[in-house]
Design an enzyme around this catalytic site. Structure first.
Site, PDB file in Angstrom:
ATOM      1  N   ASP A   6      25.523 100.559 107.723  1.00 56.53           N
ATOM      2  CA  ASP A   6      24.246 101.230 107.653  1.00 56.53           C
ATOM      3  C   ASP A   6      24.037 101.859 109.030  1.00 56.53           C
ATOM      4  OD1 ASP A   6      21.632 101.815 106.861  1.00 56.53           O
ATOM      5  OD2 ASP A   6      20.908 100.031 107.902  1.00 56.53           O
ATOM      6  N   GLY A  35      20.530 106.496 104.811  1.00 54.06           N
ATOM      7  CA  GLY A  35      19.534 107.211 104.040  1.00 54.06           C
ATOM      8  C   GLY A  35      19.016 108.420 104.800  1.00 54.06           C
TER       9      GLY A  35
END
Lengths: 1094, 367
Positions: free
Chosen positions: A403, A669
């Protein structure tokens, strides 16, 4: 199918209808047809067993494991009469394993029971027959009105009826559900909000109609038929079980989902068991050994019968059978003989292997937690091991999925720059300084509007630390208490609101529909009319406010791609340039815009919003439609750039992972430009890298075309002579000096690529040394991991992340690592290992992973070797008939040979840890499970057989010469022969491990020499006494007699040396002729330079 | 050069614990900085390189070859004589006995042989059987050690393992079991035929043929100090195949009953189907003449033990003995072979060490 099973198991009750009707306070209509619905009670059951079913169920679960079942069968066979070994030999270890596991599981279940009882028995207050009644949590029924006080958790999924606040709102945190730490405001329907007391609730007559239970935490709609008109309820009305009430004195709510039907319970997912690659190869080896075992048993049986065919061998006069033996049927005898051999040879698959592996994993995993290098001083957190089953998998990782936010970066947002009306500003000491211009003061009005927009358009909550009870936040607002702290669901919002505060526009708080800000010391109150919540698809959020002047205005904040297209006025082009510049610096950007409504426009907006919100069907779709209708014709105000600082040593870590042959994928994201710039700054992408892009693909065919283009581009630039790149080439290429490639994919293109062109996509991915996926939804992250995991090469994947949105990926990957970051502990709880910082990953993989892998690989191989050594002489002796000694059989695996390997597998260090860390390439030596490859397995097995043959035939030749070995002419018997083989075996097997050991701590010395010494001492002791309760005294003085023979000593020496020296030679030859890089680095570290002067 | 050394562990670079903070009250989760927990225990880290193992191989070679030669010579100096008296051959004097075996009549036969070399020192006389599976599982188990150890209860009620040799005519068999039942019962007598044709019996010692511990600890007659074995064993039956009960094995009370050495020797089951057991010892003479001088001998056999049914062979072996036991060239050969191989490999390793050893090391240091 799954649903059916779940229904059968009682997870889901069979659904009669799509909705459930809840009568508040269970006041059913007196007239009309009413079919009572059955709901689950509020009992939470997380335990697996009850007192009554524990033993059968637990045993059943345990014997579902192949190995346990196998040992059970062996045990049962041994119980039957006429087997060469007593059932104790396998029964005892099996009993031990089963008991220990059962106790462990029982204890865990007891803890769960305790937790369940605590939860189910917790006192709650329920409104029943007009008064507040205290009862237990498990007694709550659907329809009950429940009172919850401050800082209590909700006992069931409740629809908020009223709170002690006039407007009927309350604050909750859902930390335990989704890891979000911010305060969330939940609302009640105005009609019920007034029912703030028990008596007034009593008069409430209402019905809630809602969907049947489902797991999605964020979806809920229903309708409350408070006499009339119907109100629509959404997630903002629902208080989920497990969440905690904050800053609100008390609330009343009606239970709609209870017990196992609450959303928390439905979300409770058993963590699926992850198995390591080593365990899988272990199982393969087991099956091979099972084959060998069956073969040996069958061969022995057949030989026995071939030999027995003649009566003179079957039953010579000196060795008659009993009548019973003579009369039993041939087939039965054949089977029982076969089973007897099976039992005799069953030690080839040692149960102690499992015990030792479990112990090694359990004990070995402590070293991770103890490692000071994995300890983070600032946050006082050490590495945490949640599963010890995967230790060795850390040494096998081929792909790392990480991430970005909070993992590569600190997740500490700092406002840096903004662009207002086409002018770029930088924040310096709490002031906005326009770029390029000197003391020129910025245009006051536009700046102010921008700051106001930023300080109003958010869902930030304020917590007053010292305030007891929520009271009225405004009472403190005037004093502007320094304890005021912002809570936001996204750290960006928090950073922005804090930044505007520094610049003079302070958000003081919201009270009901009033938001108050202080603009340069002047308080202004805005009425909050609507919040158009953020969602991942729109990627923006808006608020509609009524200015103090009565004007209605919309403020929108969102990703530039989600706001700029809808902007019609303002410095759009300049802002776009600025946003790109921010993104290039690695800043997270947000674009702010506004829209002024005329009275008519607002009427229209208000009406449509209301319609959409109250719609029962397709509400989400209709809401999106309305939102899109509202968020258009925007006036662009500016953009913000927030910096997320990179974590310490991220670049070095990624570089060493890459050198170790691990491919790093960043899944984020974040938006494309930001992600790329962070990727560049953290060294994931190099400046020299050829960056391929697969972004903004709209259609299937377009995506395919782009993929093919990329593949071509790749092939021509990197490998002009190779039309079809094979994986082998890829491997070489990543080491060579060809241009390296990086790939950028965004979420939308990825889903297109995955839908139809998975293969092509994989091909492109494999050729890229770095892949960056941006704009990824949590589930997409997991999908990417699964895609790689299931690709033909079956690489070992590792996912690392810190937030709740990484959980799916963490659970999907072979190894999931949680970062103990700021976004709650959800990731940590679902991970296999948790570390405080990304940089620790390097040591975790390169050092700990390497060690664990080598240790467990040697452990497994050695165990098989040792048992081949052990069993083969017995097999060989079958040709001459053999009786084995039970005591020695049992003790071999437990006492004589198990400790050295256990200590080895805990402490072995092939190479110094510093070397492993400074030379990541060594990691490649163990990749692809290379130490447990079929070749090495065969080598060990072959070695085992060889050694066994040498033991046996060495001793056989010695004794088979048929002469005495003692100085007094007396003869040895069969027991002495067995003891000689056994002694040689114990010594050889122990020394073989000593040859493998590279790291001799005092413990290794102790157990290695101790084991041999123990064998001698034990044998002397065991053979030194006539054991009073034993039937046979076969071993009496055998060992002493053996040792009193000079020939025996000479034989022991020669046999042990004959066994071991070819192995030494092999090691030396390989080291010199084909050294692995690990071996090279061993030498280079060990040899002080001056010795090279030789 | 020695590639191995005691790894001088670096001084730990960490400050111990949180002591530096001064406040003992601060409890951190910081792991202890101990050598054990940080996996920094001092350790010897040997590496098998040509350089390290070279000396080892040379030493093994240099030690093993002389040892092997020594063992081989020792073994070769041992004199051994073997005589098969089974009587399968028509020409054999024992042919008749081997054919017509019955338990009542004792059959005697006599074989003549000559020793080409004198046997010095003590000579050990063995009987050997082949094709006799004393190591069969059923057979090995078929005994009751408690009974043999003089346990009264086991005497009356032998272990189940003894089946089908447990009871006879409702009386417990003593000693019970297949091993005891099949005890070797040929009698072998040795005569020296001096040059003038006179047969002189050679005295055979029957003591010291069993292990001392077996004779004195493991095997004991029941009844404790009761020296009248007949009464001790009166309620028991003799093993089916035996000609006489256990208390009549010998007249010497020290060698009778369960502690009869022939019996004890038999009870020590052999490892392989071809085996020999010590039968008698011929003590050396005090004078200078060899124990068994060169010349002709005769072996008188009381042929009781049937082996024809399982195609067995019976042998009589005479052997002298060294400190390492009987004639056994295997150890010597093995030592010489392994020693030579090790020496040869040492030479190969020396070559490798010179050719590759230094290159590897230096290249790595350079990198």
């Amino acid at each position: 199918m799954i649903r059916w099973i779940r229904q059968q198991l009682g997870f889901d009750p069979p659904h009669q209808s799509d909705t459930r009707t809840v009568y508040i306070a269970n006041k059913f209509p007196q007239h009309g047809h009413y079919i009572p619905q059955r709901f689950a009670d509020n009992r939470i059951i997380s335990s697996k067993y009850t007192i009554w079913n524990f033993i059968p169920k637990n045993l059943f679960e345990q014997f579902r494991r192949i190995a346990n079942f196998y040992f059970l069968i062996i045990f049962l066979v041994q119980v039957s009469p006429d087997t060469p070994t007593s059932p104790i030999t396998s029964g005892l270890p099996l009993f031990f394993v089963i008991t220990v596991t059962a106790i462990k599981q029982g204890y865990e279940d007891w803890l769960r029971h305790k937790a369940d009882n605590e939860v189910n028995g917790a006192p709650v207050f329920v409104v029943r027959s007009g008064s507040l009644v205290q009862t237990r949590s498990k007694n709550i029924r659907v329809g009950d009105i429940v009172r919850v006080a401050k800082d209590e958790t909700f006992p069931a999924d409740l629809v908020l009826l009223s709170s002690d606040r006039a407007e009927g709102t309350c604050h909750i945190t859902t930390t335990s559900l989704d890891g979000e730490t911010n305060l969330k405001t939940h609302y009640s329907v105005p009609e019920t909000a007034v029912s703030q007391s028990v008596s007034r609730l009593e008069s409430l007559q209402a019905v809630v109609e809602c969907q049947q239970p489902e797991a999605d935490l964020y979806r809920y709609h229903s309708q409350s038929d408070h006499p009339n008109p119907p109100h629509t309820l959404g997630p903002e009305n629902l208080l989920l079980r497990g969440a905690r009430l904050k800053n609100t004195k008390e609330i009343f709510g009606v239970a709609v989902y209870t017990g196992m039907e609450s959303k928390m319970a439905l979300n409770y997912k058993c963590k699926s068991q992850k198995r390591s690659a080593v365990e899988k190869s272990m199982n393969t080896f087991l099956i091979i050994y099972l084959g060998i075992l069956l073969f040996e048993a069958i061969l022995s049986t057949i030989l026995k019968y071939a030999w027995q065919a003649e009566n003179k061998w079957d039953e010579p006069f000196y060795n008659q059978k009993t009548d019973q033996e003579r009369n039993s049927s041939q087939i039965l005898k054949f089977i029982s003989d076969f089973l007897a051999f099976l039992v005799l040879y069953n030690f080839i698959i040692p149960i102690s292997l499992y015990v030792t592996v479990e112990m090694q994993k359990f004990l070995g995993s402590f070293f991770i937690g103890w490692d000071l290098d994995l300890y983070h001083e600032e946050s006082d957190q050490k590495a945490q091991v949640n599963t010890s089953d995967l230790n060795e998998e850390l040494g096998q990782v081929e792909y790392v999925f990480t991430d970005k936010t909070g993992t590569l970066t600190e997740n500490e947002m700092q406002f840096r720059e903004c662009s207002i009306n086409g002018i770029k500003y930088q924040e310096i000491n709490g002031k906005l300084i326009p770029e390029g211009m000197t003391e020129d003061s910025p245009d006051g009005a536009e700046e102010e509007l921008f700051l106001k927009a930023v300080s109003l358009c958010h869902t930030v909550q304020i917590s007053y630390d010292q305030v007891d009870g929520p009271g009225d936040p405004f009472s403190h607002a005037n004093g502007f208490s320094p304890q005021m702290e912002y809570y936001a669901s996204s750290p960006d919002e928090k950073a922005l609101v804090e930044a505007t505060k520094r610049m003079g526009v302070t958000f003081i708080g919201s009270h009901g529909e009033i938001m108050e800000i202080k603009t340069f010391g002047k308080a202004e109150k805005y009425k909050l009319l609507h919040v158009l919540e953020f969602d991942a698809d729109r990627r923006r959020m808006s608020v509609i406010l009524q200015k103090p002047s009565g004007e209605k205005v919309l403020f929108t904040k969102g990703a530039e791609s989600a706001v700029l297209p809808y902007s019609t006025s303002g410095e759009i082009d300049k802002t776009r340039v600025h946003v790109d510049e921010f993104a290039l610096k690695g800043l997270r950007t947000l674009v702010v815009a506004c829209r002024h409504f005329s009275a008519d426009e607002y009427q229209e907006v208000d009406r449509r919003l209301h319609e959409a919100r109250t719609a029962l069907q397709q509400r989400e779709e209709r809401l999106v439609e309305v939102f899109n209708f509202i968020e258009k014709d925007l006036e662009l105000l500016g953009a913000t750039g927030v910096e997320d600082k990179l974590q310490d040593k991220v670049q070095e870590t990624i570089e060493s992972l890459r050198l170790a042959g691990i491919k790093v994928w960043v899944l984020t994201g974040d938006k494309h430009e930001t992600a790329v710039s962070v990727s560049l700054s953290c060294g994931h992408f190099h400046r020299t890298m050829n960056i391929l892009e697969l972004v903004k693909q709209k259609s299937d065919s377009e995506c395919a075309e782009q993929l093919r283009r990329l593949a071509r581009r790749y092939n021509t630039s990197a490998h002009p002579f190779c039309e079809t790149p094979s994986p082998l080439y890829t491997l070489f290429r990543s080491e060579s000096h060809f241009t390296q490639h990086g790939l950028v994919v965004d979420g939308a293109s990825l889903s297109l690529a995955l839908r139809e062109h998975e293969k092509l996509f994989m091909e492109v991915c494999k050729n890229c040394s770095a892949v960056l996926c941006c704009r990824m939804a949590p589930l997409q992250k997991a999908k990417v991991v699964r895609l790689l995991k299931t690709s033909p090469e079956k690489p070992i994947t590792l996912a690392i992340g810190d937030g709740a949105n990484d959980v799916s990926m963490i659970q999907e990957a072979h190894v999931g690592i949680g970062i103990m970051g700021k976004e709650g502990r959800q990731a940590v709880r679902n991970s296999d290992y948790a570390i405080a910082r990304f940089k620790f990953l390097a040591k975790l993989l390169l050092v700990h992973g390497h060690f664990y892998y080598i240790r467990i690989a040697t452990l497994v191989q050695y165990f098989f070797y040792k048992n081949v050594c052990f069993i083969t002489p017995q097999f060989l002796y079958q040709f001459f008939s053999w009786m084995s000694n039970i005591v020695y059989l049992t003790l071999y695996n437990i006492c004589f040979t198990s400790l050295p390997i256990l200590v080895y597998s805990l402490f072995e260090q092939l190479v110094h840890p510093h070397v492993l860390q400074s030379k990541p390439a060594l990691y490649r030596d163990i990749s692809k499970n290379s130490l447990l490859s079929f070749k090495t397995f065969l080598y060990w097995t072959f070695l085992g057989f060889c050694h066994a043959f040498i033991f046996f035939f060495g001793s056989y030749t010695l004794m088979g010469e048929d002469t005495t070995l003692m100085g007094n002419g007396q003869m040895f018997g069969n027991w002495t022969f067995g003891t000689l083989v056994f002694t040689v075996m114990v010594i050889t097997v122990t020394l073989k491990l000593a040859l493998e050991t590279h790291f001799w701590t005092w413990m290794n010395h102790f157990v290695t020499w101790g084991s041999i010494a123990f064998y001698f001492i034990f044998s002397l002791f065991y053979g030194g006494i006539i054991w009073p309760f034993l039937h046979t005294q076969d071993m009496y003085f055998i060992f002493v007699q053996l040792l009193s023979s000079g020939s025996a000593w000479f034989a022991i020496f020669i046999i042990v040396i004959t066994c071991l020296f070819p192995d030494v030679i092999k090691k030396v030859f390989y080291r010199h002729l084909q050294p692995t890089s690990t071996q090279k680095s061993q030498v280079s570290v060990r040899l002080p330079p001056q010795t090279l002067q030789l | 050069i020695m590639a191995s050394s005691y790894g001088a562990k670096e001084e730990d670079g960490h400050h111990p614990g949180s002591a530096g903070l001064g406040g003992a009250a601060i409890r951190t989760k910081k792991p202890d900085n101990t050598a054990f927990k940080q996996q920094r225990l001092p350790a010897w880290q040997p590496i098998l390189t040509a350089g390290t193992v070279l000396p080892a191989f040379f030493i093994i070679g240099l030690i093993f070859i002389p040892i092997g030669i020594g063992l081989y010579v020792t073994s070769n100096n041992i004199k051994e004589f073997e005589l098969d008296y089974t009587g399968t051959d028509m020409s054999s004097p024992c042919f008749n006995c081997s054919q017509s075996w019955n338990s009542t009549n004792t059959c005697k036969c006599e074989l003549f042989f000559s020793l080409d070399q004198p046997f010095e020192s003590n000579v050990f006389m063995y009987y050997g059987l082949s094709n006799f599976y004393q190591n069969h599982r059923r057979y090995v188990k078929s005994r009751d050690d408690s009974q043999l150890n003089g346990d009264e209860r086991s005497l009356k009620e032998p272990s189940k393992e003894c089946e089908p040799y447990r009871t006879n005519e409702n009386k417990p068999i003593a000693p019970c079991g297949a091993i005891a039942n099949s005890m070797f019962n040929d009698t072998l007598d040795l005569f020296y035929i001096d040059p003038n044709g006179k047969k002189r019996p050679i005295s055979l010692t029957k003591k010291g043929i069993a292990w001392w511990t077996d004779k004195h600890v493991k095997f004991r007659n029941p009844g404790g100090s009761n020296s009248n074995l007949t009464t001790v064993f009166k309620d028991t039956a003799k093993p089916v195949n035996w000609h006489k009960p256990v208390y009549e094995l010998d007249v010497d009370i020290e060698n009778n009953g369960f502690i009869n050495e022939d019996f004890i020797v038999w009870m020590r089951t052999a490892a392989l189907p071809t085996f020999r057991k010590l039968y008698r010892i011929i003590q050396k003479n005090n004078d200078m003449t060899p124990t068994l001088p060169r010349g002709n001998y005769s072996l008188a056999v009381t042929y009781n033990y049937p082996v024809r049914s399982f195609e067995g062979r019976k042998r009589m072996i005479l052997s002298t003995i060294s400190w390492m036991g009987g004639k056994n060239p295997f150890l010597g050969i093995a030592y010489i072979t392994v020693g030579s191989i090790c020496f040869f490999l040492g030479v190969v390793l020396l070559f490798i060490h010179h050719k590759y050893g230094n290159r590897n090391n230096s290249s790595d240091i350079a990198s």
